[in-house]
Design an enzyme around this catalytic site. Structure first.
Site, mmCIF file in Angstrom:
data_model
loop_
_atom_site.group_PDB
_atom_site.id
_atom_site.type_symbol
_atom_site.label_atom_id
_atom_site.label_comp_id
_atom_site.label_asym_id
_atom_site.label_seq_id
_atom_site.Cartn_x
_atom_site.Cartn_y
_atom_site.Cartn_z
ATOM 1 N N ARG A 38 34.230 27.625 48.394
ATOM 2 C CA ARG A 38 34.247 28.015 46.973
ATOM 3 C C ARG A 38 34.811 26.911 46.074
ATOM 4 N NH1 ARG A 38 35.823 34.502 46.860
ATOM 5 N NH2 ARG A 38 33.665 35.223 46.941
ATOM 6 N N LYS A 202 29.633 49.011 57.351
ATOM 7 C CA LYS A 202 29.458 50.246 56.594
ATOM 8 C C LYS A 202 28.203 50.261 55.737
ATOM 9 C CE LYS A 202 34.318 51.311 55.865
ATOM 10 N NZ LYS A 202 35.329 51.003 54.852
ATOM 11 N N GLY A 354 30.348 37.853 52.509
ATOM 12 C CA GLY A 354 31.402 37.268 53.335
ATOM 13 C C GLY A 354 31.078 37.036 54.797
ATOM 14 N N GLY A 377 30.447 40.806 47.008
ATOM 15 C CA GLY A 377 30.116 41.972 46.188
ATOM 16 C C GLY A 377 29.203 41.622 45.021
HETATM 17 C C1 3PG Z 1 35.486 38.179 46.097
HETATM 18 O O1 3PG Z 1 36.082 37.496 46.928
HETATM 19 O O2 3PG Z 1 34.709 39.080 46.413
HETATM 20 C C2 3PG Z 1 35.666 37.838 44.650
HETATM 21 O O3 3PG Z 1 36.548 36.785 44.487
HETATM 22 C C3 3PG Z 1 36.092 39.045 43.856
HETATM 23 O O4 3PG Z 1 37.326 39.506 44.305
HETATM 24 P P1 3PG Z 1 37.704 41.036 44.131
HETATM 25 O O5 3PG Z 1 36.806 41.802 45.049
HETATM 26 O O6 3PG Z 1 39.166 41.130 44.517
HETATM 27 O O7 3PG Z 1 37.481 41.390 42.683
#
Ligand code: 3PG
Ligand code: MG
Length: 396
Positions: A38, A202, A354, A377
């Site tokens: 990142r 999930k 991820g 997300g």
């Molecule tokens: C992530 O790692 O998904 C983003 O940096 C957003 O983080 P958050 O889910 O804590 O808002």
């Protein structure tokens, strides 16, 4: 298609100060960054802005400190790595707002960099608080957002802050533009067949992207824990496998919705009596089901062959989520095989989220993937067709 304001349009002068919102929410072991992707992905924007004489106030969140200062979530570990990667000194501010930080920002010369402490140490960030955004705005005359990974959050530095600037002084960075360019190959498919490969533990949180993908893809291949729920919903005995009971009804509905995509579930599974200390690992066809005391931990060889065949003929591929418990070598075969199949496909390949990113990186095939999203997300919400606050505000 979404098009955003880009940094080449900003009327920057030598010494102009830019608030540069990034997603440096990097994985840490203590103070050691275990994956700097990142940070690395923001380097092209940093280079370009510095070449144009801009001074950068770099701001990010890290973890979820819930509005309180917590050393565990300090961005300090990022400072050294950022400085090394940029090849220049990066200054530090102990707080993202306040007189001291304003002073440091005001003294930055052309090309200088200042990293400020975690935005989420202030409640105003997650509350999308206008007064907090006003404080942030004091640091710079321009605003650039490369934090695609956080752009699904209506937080102050993502949403309220850019709204305080005149439109001509805000833009998305090169990373933001790249994310949108490639993720729109999933939302606006031009090369078919389009095959989506979905896994992970999930279903919850993945229902919207799944519903979007069954409408746009030609085939949706489902593995991992997600497949367990679909198989259970189909009446297969799943023993002690991880099954998301609450999502079984949704799974049934999606499977029977007569959608565009052919939904393809595993034909066989690798099962064991225990995850941590398995004494018996075997492969079974789903038709026989999983024994009462056993659990599914990976997809089996027939499934690997079936899924690989689909991926081989695809022209566009989207992948999110591992096919099994790939952290354990005995149950990593399916995920590794999918990584290879995606890498070898003669297609535009996009990996979001991820764990699948981790799997791709581990396998050594990362450079053969067209685009690996820095958003987890955020990428899933985007392909679901949701409007991301951080993207909307940057639209032309
Ligand atoms: C992530 O790692 O998904 C983003 O940096 C957003 O983080 P958050 O889910 O804590 O808002
Ligand atoms: Mg997250």
């Amino acid at each position: 298609m979404i098009s955003i304001r880009t940094i080449d349009k900003l009327p920057l002068k030598s010494g102009s100060r830019v608030f540069y919102r990034v997603d440096y929410n990097v994985p840490l072991e203590g103070t050691k960054i275990t994956d700097a992707t990142r940070i690395e992905e923001t380097l092209p924007t940093i280079k370009l802005l510095r070449e144009r004489g801009a001074a950068l106030v770099v701001a990010s969140h890290l973890g979820r400190p819930k509005g309180k200062r917590d050393p565990k979530y300090s961005l300090k570990p990022v400072l050294k790595q950022l400085s090394q990667l940029v090849g220049a000194d990066v200054q530090w501010a102990d707080d993202c707002i306040g007189p001291e930080t304003e002073k440091k920002a005001s003294q930055l010369g052309p090309g200088a960099l200042l990293l400020v402490e975690n935005l989420r140490f202030h409640e105003g960030e997650e509350e999308n608080d206008r007064a907090f955004a006003e404080e942030l705005k004091k640091l710079a005359d321009f605003y650039v957002n490369d934090a695609f990974g956080a752009s699904h959050r209506a937080h102050a530095s993502i949403d309220a802050l850019p709204r305080l600037y005149s439109k001509r002084n805000i833009a998305g960075g090169l990373l933001m533009a790249k994310e949108l360019q490639f993720l729109q190959k999933v939302t606006h498919v031009s090369d078919r067949p389009f095959v989506a490969l979905l896994g992970g533990a999930k279903i919850a949180g993945k229902i919207e992207p799944l519903e979007a993908l069954v409408k746009t893809a030609d085939a949706v291949l489902i593995g991992g824990g997600m497949a367990n729920t679909f198989l259970a919903a189909d009446g297969v005995n799943m023993g002690r496998s991880l099954v998301d009971r609450e999502s079984m009804e949704v799974a049934r509905r999606i499977a029977s919705s007569g959608s565009r995509a052919q939904i393809i579930l595993p034909l066989d599974l690798v099962i064991a009596d225990s995850l941590d200390s398995p004494t018996k690992i075997r492969t079974v066809d789903v038709t026989g089901g999983v024994g009462a005391e056993e659990m599914a931990l990976d997809i089996g060889p027939k499934t690997i062959q079936r899924f690989s065949g689909e991926l081989k003929s695809a022209k566009t591929i989207f992948w999110n989520g591992p096919m099994g418990v790939f952290e354990k070598e005995q149950f990593a075969k399916g995920t590794v095989a999918m990584t290879r199949a995606v890498a070898e496909a003669n297609a535009t390949t996009i990996v979001g989220g991820g764990e699948s990113v981790e799997a791709v990186k581990k396998s050594g095939f990362a450079d053969r993937i067209t685009h690996i999203s820095t958003g987890g997300g955020a990428s899933l919400e985007f392909i679901s067709g949701a409007k991301l606050p951080g993207v909307e505000v940057l639209r032309k």
